[in-house]
Design a protein around this motif. Structure first.
Motif, PDB file in Angstrom:
ATOM      1  N   GLY A   1       0.963  -1.272   0.093  1.00 52.74           N
ATOM      2  CA  GLY A   1      -0.052   0.100   0.101  1.00 52.74           C
ATOM      3  C   GLY A   1       0.856   1.350  -0.021  1.00 52.74           C
ATOM      4  N   PHE A   2       1.849   1.190   0.826  1.00 48.89           N
ATOM      5  CA  PHE A   2       2.843   2.367   0.823  1.00 48.89           C
ATOM      6  C   PHE A   2       3.432   2.805  -0.406  1.00 48.89           C
ATOM      7  CE2 PHE A   2       6.858   4.502   1.936  1.00 48.89           C
ATOM      8  CZ  PHE A   2       6.245   5.350   2.814  1.00 48.89           C
ATOM      9  N   ILE A   3       3.834   1.489  -1.124  1.00 52.22           N
ATOM     10  CA  ILE A   3       4.600   1.740  -2.538  1.00 52.22           C
ATOM     11  C   ILE A   3       3.820   2.264  -3.635  1.00 52.22           C
ATOM     12  CG2 ILE A   3       5.994   0.435  -4.270  1.00 52.22           C
ATOM     13  CD1 ILE A   3       7.038  -1.289  -2.124  1.00 52.22           C
ATOM     14  N   THR A   4       2.589   1.641  -3.427  1.00 55.12           N
ATOM     15  CA  THR A   4       1.358   2.085  -4.407  1.00 55.12           C
ATOM     16  C   THR A   4       1.101   3.601  -4.185  1.00 55.12           C
ATOM     17  OG1 THR A   4       0.483  -0.093  -4.249  1.00 55.12           O
ATOM     18  CG2 THR A   4      -0.722   1.706  -5.398  1.00 55.12           C
ATOM     19  N   ALA A   5       1.028   3.867  -2.995  1.00 56.98           N
ATOM     20  CA  ALA A   5       0.453   5.403  -2.818  1.00 56.98           C
ATOM     21  C   ALA A   5       1.864   6.349  -3.087  1.00 56.98           C
ATOM     22  CB  ALA A   5       0.153   5.471  -1.078  1.00 56.98           C
ATOM     23  N   ALA A   6       2.895   5.902  -2.853  1.00 52.54           N
ATOM     24  CA  ALA A   6       4.041   6.806  -3.021  1.00 52.54           C
ATOM     25  C   ALA A   6       4.335   7.040  -4.415  1.00 52.54           C
ATOM     26  CB  ALA A   6       5.105   6.257  -2.210  1.00 52.54           C
ATOM     27  N   VAL A   7       4.192   5.746  -5.040  1.00 53.30           N
ATOM     28  CA  VAL A   7       4.376   5.860  -6.858  1.00 53.30           C
ATOM     29  C   VAL A   7       2.954   6.539  -7.382  1.00 53.30           C
ATOM     30  CG1 VAL A   7       4.255   4.327  -8.863  1.00 53.30           C
ATOM     31  CG2 VAL A   7       5.367   3.723  -6.980  1.00 53.30           C
ATOM     32  N   MET A   8       1.916   6.531  -7.022  1.00 54.62           N
ATOM     33  CA  MET A   8       0.906   7.144  -7.581  1.00 54.62           C
ATOM     34  C   MET A   8       0.989   8.626  -7.201  1.00 54.62           C
ATOM     35  SD  MET A   8      -2.613   4.933  -7.189  1.00 54.62           S
ATOM     36  CE  MET A   8      -2.905   3.631  -8.125  1.00 54.62           C
TER      37      MET A   8
ATOM     38  N   GLY B   1      -3.998  11.304   2.269  1.00 55.58           N
ATOM     39  CA  GLY B   1      -3.025  12.060   3.242  1.00 55.58           C
ATOM     40  C   GLY B   1      -2.164  12.964   2.343  1.00 55.58           C
ATOM     41  N   PHE B   2      -1.544  12.162   1.455  1.00 57.76           N
ATOM     42  CA  PHE B   2      -0.461  12.953   0.741  1.00 57.76           C
ATOM     43  C   PHE B   2      -1.230  14.093  -0.059  1.00 57.76           C
ATOM     44  CE2 PHE B   2       2.100   8.921   0.111  1.00 57.76           C
ATOM     45  CZ  PHE B   2       2.826   8.938   1.162  1.00 57.76           C
TER      46      PHE B   2
ATOM     47  N   ASP C   1       0.881  25.286  -0.160  1.00 61.14           N
ATOM     48  CA  ASP C   1       1.952  26.258   0.233  1.00 61.14           C
ATOM     49  C   ASP C   1       3.071  25.704   1.046  1.00 61.14           C
ATOM     50  OD1 ASP C   1       0.581  28.373  -0.905  1.00 61.14           O
ATOM     51  OD2 ASP C   1      -0.796  28.918   0.875  1.00 61.14           O
ATOM     52  N   GLN C   2       2.754  24.745   1.816  1.00 59.23           N
ATOM     53  CA  GLN C   2       3.769  23.920   2.662  1.00 59.23           C
ATOM     54  C   GLN C   2       4.771  23.522   1.726  1.00 59.23           C
ATOM     55  OE1 GLN C   2       1.729  22.743   6.354  1.00 59.23           O
ATOM     56  NE2 GLN C   2       3.667  23.658   7.187  1.00 59.23           N
ATOM     57  N   ILE C   3       4.424  22.796   0.641  1.00 58.21           N
ATOM     58  CA  ILE C   3       5.189  22.286  -0.243  1.00 58.21           C
ATOM     59  C   ILE C   3       6.150  23.405  -0.854  1.00 58.21           C
ATOM     60  CG2 ILE C   3       5.413  20.937  -2.397  1.00 58.21           C
ATOM     61  CD1 ILE C   3       3.035  19.504  -1.284  1.00 58.21           C
ATOM     62  N   ASN C   4       5.304  24.443  -1.293  1.00 58.97           N
ATOM     63  CA  ASN C   4       6.038  25.485  -1.911  1.00 58.97           C
ATOM     64  C   ASN C   4       7.231  26.194  -0.910  1.00 58.97           C
ATOM     65  OD1 ASN C   4       5.250  25.846  -4.368  1.00 58.97           O
ATOM     66  ND2 ASN C   4       3.728  27.088  -3.906  1.00 58.97           N
TER      67      ASN C   4
ATOM     68  N   ILE D   1       9.833  12.981   3.407  1.00 64.92           N
ATOM     69  CA  ILE D   1      10.490  12.763   4.797  1.00 64.92           C
ATOM     70  C   ILE D   1       9.825  13.639   5.971  1.00 64.92           C
ATOM     71  CG2 ILE D   1      12.199  12.076   6.466  1.00 64.92           C
ATOM     72  CD1 ILE D   1      13.752  11.162   4.090  1.00 64.92           C
ATOM     73  N   HIS D   2      10.006  15.048   5.642  1.00 60.66           N
ATOM     74  CA  HIS D   2       9.650  15.843   6.662  1.00 60.66           C
ATOM     75  C   HIS D   2       8.307  16.404   6.610  1.00 60.66           C
ATOM     76  CE1 HIS D   2      13.779  16.448   8.340  1.00 60.66           C
ATOM     77  NE2 HIS D   2      14.109  16.345   7.032  1.00 60.66           N
ATOM     78  N   LEU D   3       7.644  16.266   5.483  1.00 64.24           N
ATOM     79  CA  LEU D   3       6.315  16.862   5.572  1.00 64.24           C
ATOM     80  C   LEU D   3       5.298  15.906   4.931  1.00 64.24           C
ATOM     81  CD1 LEU D   3       4.471  19.227   5.102  1.00 64.24           C
ATOM     82  CD2 LEU D   3       5.300  19.523   2.822  1.00 64.24           C
ATOM     83  N   LYS D   4       5.402  15.167   3.937  1.00 63.32           N
ATOM     84  CA  LYS D   4       4.259  14.405   3.357  1.00 63.32           C
ATOM     85  C   LYS D   4       3.942  13.177   4.240  1.00 63.32           C
ATOM     86  CE  LYS D   4       3.802  15.694  -1.285  1.00 63.32           C
ATOM     87  NZ  LYS D   4       3.615  15.062  -2.672  1.00 63.32           N
ATOM     88  N   PHE D   5       5.224  12.346   4.602  1.00 64.84           N
ATOM     89  CA  PHE D   5       4.631  11.187   5.106  1.00 64.84           C
ATOM     90  C   PHE D   5       4.159  11.594   6.667  1.00 64.84           C
ATOM     91  CE2 PHE D   5       6.014   7.640   7.952  1.00 64.84           C
ATOM     92  CZ  PHE D   5       5.271   6.619   7.538  1.00 64.84           C
ATOM     93  N   PRO D   6       4.676  12.345   7.372  1.00 60.36           N
ATOM     94  CA  PRO D   6       3.951  12.610   8.610  1.00 60.36           C
ATOM     95  C   PRO D   6       2.820  13.316   8.551  1.00 60.36           C
ATOM     96  CG  PRO D   6       6.192  13.704   8.539  1.00 60.36           C
ATOM     97  CD  PRO D   6       6.143  13.047   7.243  1.00 60.36           C
TER      98      PRO D   6
END
Lengths: 263, 248
Positions: A77-84, A143-144, A150-153, A167-172
């Motif tokens: 599930g993690f790999i699928t979500a990250a790739v998508m 979640g992603f 704006d946070q990503i920017n 690591i710092h933003l999307k996953f947590p």
């Protein structure tokens, strides 16, 4: 602020449950339903105790299957979500297929899997992976996608790379949705394990269930049903503890909460 | 001259947003870009910070062309954008960690500034446990920790309530004097611009152009009572005329 649950909050449903069991016992005592069809709570309790060691050995097998299936389901599930999330085209291509695949009932797949992978643990684990990875992948993807652009920017303006942003933003940031997905996956996966054991196998709670059914031991049948739901409940309780530990910021209270400084 | 934007133009699909905008910023200066909401101030900032490519024009930082490249200017928005899952100290130390510094060293370095930014005692709290003013100060400290000589602030105080805003603004001017940061500051608030800036660019029209450039006489030319420039009523009138020339 959340209200602290008082003792009465817990007492009311507990009393309701007790009354329900009492009514059940009464129905059996008065012979309204014959005993071989509906065993009384006392008999179920006795069966639970006498069968406990045997049921535990079966439960262990079911738990192992569940754990293995969940573990692989989380990774998949993690790999699928990250790739998508990284490649928009992949998401557009696969997302509808993924949703479509969920309309196939698990019970219909189980005999096929047993045909392909024989009676061992493999078909059970595969079935659990198939059912559990979907809520996990969808939870993570939501979640992603819910992260403030704006946070990503801002992270990009700080010259953060894609992996650092992850690591710092999307996953947590996606953890709350991940855990709600995982909670659904856990309850699905126990059920999937039991259902796939019904259809073939040598041990596990599902196998035990079929055996006692065939010998018309309905008291044991009820006992094992109680055990299956107890296992699910315990797994969810464990998950709640893990999610609290994993997201301490969710339980730290707010500025206006503790200080008495109201708005 | 530390930062210079040369005739920046930008369109989105067919709509021209910015037309031939040139601004400059000297060392230690606080320059405001003033304009009504939706005029394209944030687009200009996104171009300066490198998040957006302009259709034409260049961004020059200390003689070096940085058009379309990020990581040179510190950047702060109206939303404090603190990461809720990180403790305040880790939020503040994030720019250092992103540059490859170890977590422990980054924390140590960030820790030294908590007193200067009036954040003592909040280091190991989560952002949710801070007041609005504290959050914005923490966000400013994070911006400062980026270590760039120029800070871009996009309406950083407008989400705060009036009283908190006044105190955070006053505090910011003090800190500015201490650390001599050069700041480009977006606002739609005329009084805020008059209160804090050394110079004001007034942005107006569609597409937006620089309508006027006002020298407020620097921070020495301030009424000690009100904090406004001596001739602030005249300046305010001049800005209002830019915004709405028909009214006069």
């Amino acid at each position: 602020m959340k209200r602290r649950p008082s003792i009465t909050d817990k007492l009311i449903p507990l009393a309701a449950l007790l009354i329900l069991i009492l009514v059940w016992e009464l129905i059996c005592l008065l012979g309204i339903v014959p005993g071989y069809m509906l065993p009384s709570p006392v008999r179920v309790g006795a069966a639970f105790i006498s069968e406990f060691p045997l049921m535990m050995s079966h439960a262990w097998v079911t738990l192992c299957e569940t754990a293995a299936g969940l573990f692989l389901g989380i990774i998949l599930g993690f790999i699928t979500a990250a790739v998508m999330d990284t490649f928009g085209t992949v998401k557009r291509a696969l997302y509808p297929i993924l949703v479509l695949s969920q309309t196939i009932p698990t019970v219909a797949l189980a005999p096929l899997l047993i045909l392909w992978f024989s009676y061992g643990m493999a078909p059970k684990v595969i079935l659990i992976v198939l059912t559990s990875f979907f809520p996990i992948a969808v939870g993570l993807m939501d979640g992603f996608a819910g992260i403030d652009p704006d946070q990503i920017n801002l992270m990009r303006a700080m010259k953060a790379g894609k992996l650092q942003i992850f690591i710092h933003l999307k996953f947590p940031g996606a953890l709350p949705e991940f855990f709600s997905g995982l909670k659904i996956a856990v309850s699905y996966s126990v059920v999937s394990a039991v259902v796939s054991e019904w259809l073939g196998g040598t041990s596990g709670l599902g196998v035990y269930m079929i055996r006692v059914k065939k010998s018309y031991s309905y008291d044991k049948m009820f006992a094992v049903i109680i055990l299956v739901s107890a296992v699910s409940l315990m797994l969810i309780a464990l998950l709640n503890i893990i999610s609290r530990k994993a997201m301490p910021w969710k339980h730290c209270g707010s500025y206006n909460g503790g200080e008495g400084e109201s708005k | 001259m530390i930062l210079r934007a040369e005739s920046i133009s930008k369109s989105f699909s067919d709509k021209k947003v910015l037309d031939d905008i040139s601004v400059s910023l000297s060392e230690g200066e606080l320059v405001c870009i003033l304009g009504v909401s939706g005029i394209g101030k944030t687009t200009l900032f996104n171009i300066l910070s490198g998040l957006l490519m302009p259709d034409s024009g260049r961004v020059i930082l200390k003689g070096e062309d940085i058009t379309g490249s990020t990581g040179h200017l510190s950047y702060m928005l109206q939303k404090d954008l603190l990461l809720e899952h990180k403790k305040v100290i880790d939020n503040v130390a994030l720019p250092l960690v992103l540059k490859g510094m170890g977590k422990k060293e980054a924390r140590q370095k960030a820790f030294e500034y908590f007193e200067k930014f009036s954040l003592t005692g909040t280091e190991y709290k989560y952002p949710a446990q801070l007041s609005g003013g504290m959050r914005q100060r923490a966000s400013l400290l994070r911006t400062y920790m980026c270590g760039d000589e120029v800070a871009l602030l996009d309406e950083p105080f407008s989400a705060l309530d009036v009283r908190t805003r006044d105190s955070v603004r006053k505090w910011y001017l003090d800190v500015m004097d201490n650390i001599r940061l050069s700041t480009l500051f977006i606002t739609h608030d005329i009084d805020e611009a008059l209160l804090i800036s050394d110079r004001i660019y007034v942005l107006g029209g569609t597409p937006a152009v620089i309508m006027d450039e006002i020298d407020t006489g620097g921070r020495k030319n301030r009424d000690p009572e009100t904090g406004y420039p001596e001739d602030h009523t005249k300046l305010r009138q001049r800005i209002l005329e830019c915004f709405d020339p028909a009214s006069t």
